[in-house]
Scaffold this motif. Structure first.
Motif, PDB file in Angstrom:
ATOM      1  N   ALA A 168       5.507  28.873   0.300  1.00  7.27           N
ATOM      2  CA  ALA A 168       5.916  30.166  -0.252  1.00  7.27           C
ATOM      3  C   ALA A 168       4.786  30.804  -1.057  1.00  7.27           C
ATOM      4  CB  ALA A 168       7.150  29.980  -1.130  1.00  7.27           C
ATOM      5  N   ARG A 169       4.065  30.001  -1.827  1.00  4.56           N
ATOM      6  CA  ARG A 169       2.969  30.545  -2.646  1.00  4.56           C
ATOM      7  C   ARG A 169       1.833  31.059  -1.762  1.00  4.56           C
ATOM      8  NH1 ARG A 169       4.151  25.578  -5.603  1.00  4.56           N
ATOM      9  NH2 ARG A 169       5.532  26.096  -7.348  1.00  4.56           N
ATOM     10  N   ILE A 170       1.609  30.392  -0.636  1.00  3.21           N
ATOM     11  CA  ILE A 170       0.591  30.891   0.295  1.00  3.21           C
ATOM     12  C   ILE A 170       1.010  32.255   0.850  1.00  3.21           C
ATOM     13  CG2 ILE A 170      -0.539  30.465   2.519  1.00  3.21           C
ATOM     14  CD1 ILE A 170      -0.187  27.423   1.919  1.00  3.21           C
ATOM     15  N   ALA A 171       2.284  32.357   1.203  1.00  4.99           N
ATOM     16  CA  ALA A 171       2.792  33.620   1.746  1.00  4.99           C
ATOM     17  C   ALA A 171       2.720  34.744   0.717  1.00  4.99           C
ATOM     18  CB  ALA A 171       4.231  33.428   2.224  1.00  4.99           C
ATOM     19  N   LEU A 172       2.967  34.425  -0.536  1.00  3.22           N
ATOM     20  CA  LEU A 172       2.998  35.449  -1.587  1.00  3.22           C
ATOM     21  C   LEU A 172       1.623  35.805  -2.129  1.00  3.22           C
ATOM     22  CD1 LEU A 172       6.085  34.115  -3.594  1.00  3.22           C
ATOM     23  CD2 LEU A 172       5.977  36.252  -2.286  1.00  3.22           C
ATOM     24  N   ALA A 173       0.609  35.032  -1.734  1.00  4.31           N
ATOM     25  CA  ALA A 173      -0.716  35.244  -2.321  1.00  4.31           C
ATOM     26  C   ALA A 173      -1.266  36.631  -2.012  1.00  4.31           C
ATOM     27  CB  ALA A 173      -1.682  34.165  -1.827  1.00  4.31           C
ATOM     28  N   ASP A 174      -0.856  37.227  -0.893  1.00  5.84           N
ATOM     29  CA  ASP A 174      -1.375  38.566  -0.543  1.00  5.84           C
ATOM     30  C   ASP A 174      -0.302  39.640  -0.620  1.00  5.84           C
ATOM     31  OD1 ASP A 174       0.147  37.751   1.585  1.00  5.84           O
ATOM     32  OD2 ASP A 174      -1.282  38.397   3.126  1.00  5.84           O
ATOM     33  N   GLY A 175       0.831  39.327  -1.281  1.00  2.00           N
ATOM     34  CA  GLY A 175       1.885  40.320  -1.428  1.00  2.00           C
ATOM     35  C   GLY A 175       3.248  39.752  -1.087  1.00  2.00           C
ATOM     36  N   PRO A 176       4.290  40.596  -1.102  1.00  2.00           N
ATOM     37  CA  PRO A 176       5.653  40.123  -0.821  1.00  2.00           C
ATOM     38  C   PRO A 176       5.763  39.484   0.562  1.00  2.00           C
ATOM     39  CG  PRO A 176       5.665  42.354  -1.704  1.00  2.00           C
ATOM     40  CD  PRO A 176       4.234  42.038  -1.388  1.00  2.00           C
ATOM     41  N   TYR A 177       6.825  38.680   0.723  1.00  2.46           N
ATOM     42  CA  TYR A 177       7.064  38.044   2.018  1.00  2.46           C
ATOM     43  C   TYR A 177       7.215  39.094   3.116  1.00  2.46           C
ATOM     44  CZ  TYR A 177       8.598  34.019  -0.837  1.00  2.46           C
ATOM     45  OH  TYR A 177       8.682  32.994  -1.737  1.00  2.46           O
ATOM     46  N   THR A 178       6.640  38.809   4.254  1.00  2.93           N
ATOM     47  CA  THR A 178       6.940  39.599   5.448  1.00  2.93           C
ATOM     48  C   THR A 178       8.114  38.932   6.169  1.00  2.93           C
ATOM     49  OG1 THR A 178       5.476  38.322   6.892  1.00  2.93           O
ATOM     50  CG2 THR A 178       4.494  40.179   5.673  1.00  2.93           C
ATOM     51  N   THR A 201      16.766  29.928   0.254  1.00  5.97           N
ATOM     52  CA  THR A 201      16.781  31.290  -0.301  1.00  5.97           C
ATOM     53  C   THR A 201      16.501  31.261  -1.799  1.00  5.97           C
ATOM     54  OG1 THR A 201      18.382  31.992   1.378  1.00  5.97           O
ATOM     55  CG2 THR A 201      18.192  33.353  -0.607  1.00  5.97           C
ATOM     56  N   ARG A 202      17.124  30.330  -2.502  1.00  4.75           N
ATOM     57  CA  ARG A 202      16.914  30.215  -3.954  1.00  4.75           C
ATOM     58  C   ARG A 202      15.460  29.879  -4.279  1.00  4.75           C
ATOM     59  NH1 ARG A 202      16.554  25.738  -6.798  1.00  4.75           N
ATOM     60  NH2 ARG A 202      17.460  24.471  -5.123  1.00  4.75           N
ATOM     61  N   LEU A 203      14.881  28.954  -3.534  1.00  2.80           N
ATOM     62  CA  LEU A 203      13.506  28.539  -3.806  1.00  2.80           C
ATOM     63  C   LEU A 203      12.507  29.648  -3.492  1.00  2.80           C
ATOM     64  CD1 LEU A 203      13.798  24.922  -2.390  1.00  2.80           C
ATOM     65  CD2 LEU A 203      13.337  25.521  -4.778  1.00  2.80           C
ATOM     66  N   LEU A 204      12.746  30.385  -2.412  1.00  6.93           N
ATOM     67  CA  LEU A 204      11.848  31.485  -2.087  1.00  6.93           C
ATOM     68  C   LEU A 204      11.898  32.575  -3.137  1.00  6.93           C
ATOM     69  CD1 LEU A 204      12.192  31.876   1.793  1.00  6.93           C
ATOM     70  CD2 LEU A 204      10.648  30.429   0.458  1.00  6.93           C
ATOM     71  N   ALA A 205      13.083  32.796  -3.683  1.00 10.15           N
ATOM     72  CA  ALA A 205      13.203  33.777  -4.764  1.00 10.15           C
ATOM     73  C   ALA A 205      12.510  33.277  -6.036  1.00 10.15           C
ATOM     74  CB  ALA A 205      14.676  34.066  -5.054  1.00 10.15           C
ATOM     75  N   ALA A 206      12.652  31.976  -6.318  1.00  9.67           N
ATOM     76  CA  ALA A 206      12.029  31.407  -7.519  1.00  9.67           C
ATOM     77  C   ALA A 206      10.505  31.462  -7.430  1.00  9.67           C
ATOM     78  CB  ALA A 206      12.503  29.982  -7.721  1.00  9.67           C
ATOM     79  N   ALA A 207       9.974  31.308  -6.212  1.00  6.18           N
ATOM     80  CA  ALA A 207       8.516  31.315  -6.052  1.00  6.18           C
ATOM     81  C   ALA A 207       7.924  32.667  -6.386  1.00  6.18           C
ATOM     82  CB  ALA A 207       8.153  30.930  -4.609  1.00  6.18           C
TER      83      ALA A 207
END
Length: 231
Positions: free
Chosen positions: A189-199, A221-227
């Motif tokens: 999740a942190r890799i995905a968020l490094a350049d902006g919101p999730y696609t 879903t909870r973990l992705l939101a927490a990240a």
């Protein structure tokens, strides 16, 4: 059953007269994680033949027993299923490969391999055990995979990528505590968020990661939101 009698006229327990003895034969060896020692140890796989004894002398066969696994260090016997647990060395390799696969999967489904994403991914992969991993190496791998499979950046997680994730994560998941499984998902999740919101494609691949790690969909879903929330 009555006890026997010794030469001095005293009763001799039946267990001293009658009993069973097992003769063990080695049929294999190797290295395993010994639950008694708490670490990697050598083992012997044994099968046994049980015999009924009288006064310590084997007289009647009573069939086979085992197989069992005997630790060369502590001498304890365990069921053969103890070999299903990976050794410490094997577990470390499985974890390293899992983090590497997740990092590549997330990078491959992002809209572009942004430098911030590559830096976050390389840091996670190095922490997992690939000490020499660099951003450029990961970027080259992602481009090579895209060229080899014909994938286009930003596509949802396809069947081939899902298979790769399950192959890397399915064998590992049973040996990880819930916090360990969640940590792998959060790294992705942190890799995905490094350049902006999730696609949408990144959410799709992270959902596949969660499923392979046997994390429930609502917990994913909870973990992705927490990240998304800075710690």
């Amino acid at each position: 059953m009555l006890p026997g009698w010794g030469r001095n006229g005293r009763a001799v327990p039946v267990s001293r007269i009658l009993g069973f003895r097992t003769a063990w034969t080695t049929v294999g060896d190797g290295e395993f994680f010994c639950p008694g020692c708490g670490g990697d140890r050598n083992f012997q796989r044994l099968v046994g033949r049980r015999r009924f004894t009288c006064l310590g002398v084997p007289v009647l066969p009573r069939g086979e027993t085992g197989p069992v696994v005997e630790c060369a260090a502590c001498g304890q016997h365990y069921g053969a299923d103890v070999l299903d647990h990976p050794t410490t060395t094997r577990f470390s390799a499985m974890l390293r490969d899992a983090v590497h696969t997740v990092a590549l999967a997330v990078l491959a489904t992002s809209g572009s391999c942004a430098r911030t994403s590559l830096e976050t991914a390389a840091s996670a992969v190095r922490s997992a055990g690939f000490d020499d991993c660099t951003e450029d190496q990961l970027g080259a791998l992602v481009e090579a995979l895209a060229a080899d499979t014909g994938r286009v950046f930003g596509e949802p997680c396809g069947a081939s990528l899902a298979i790769e994730l399950h192959e890397a994560l399915d064998p590992l998941a049973p040996h990880l505590a819930p916090t360990g499984r969640e940590a792998i998902l959060l790294q992705g999740a942190r890799i995905a968020l490094a350049d902006g919101p999730y696609t949408p494609a990144e959410r799709d691949v992270l959902a596949t990661v969660g499923a392979a790690l046997t994390i429930r969909a609502d917990d994913v879903t909870r973990l992705l939101a927490a990240a998304r929330t800075p710690s």
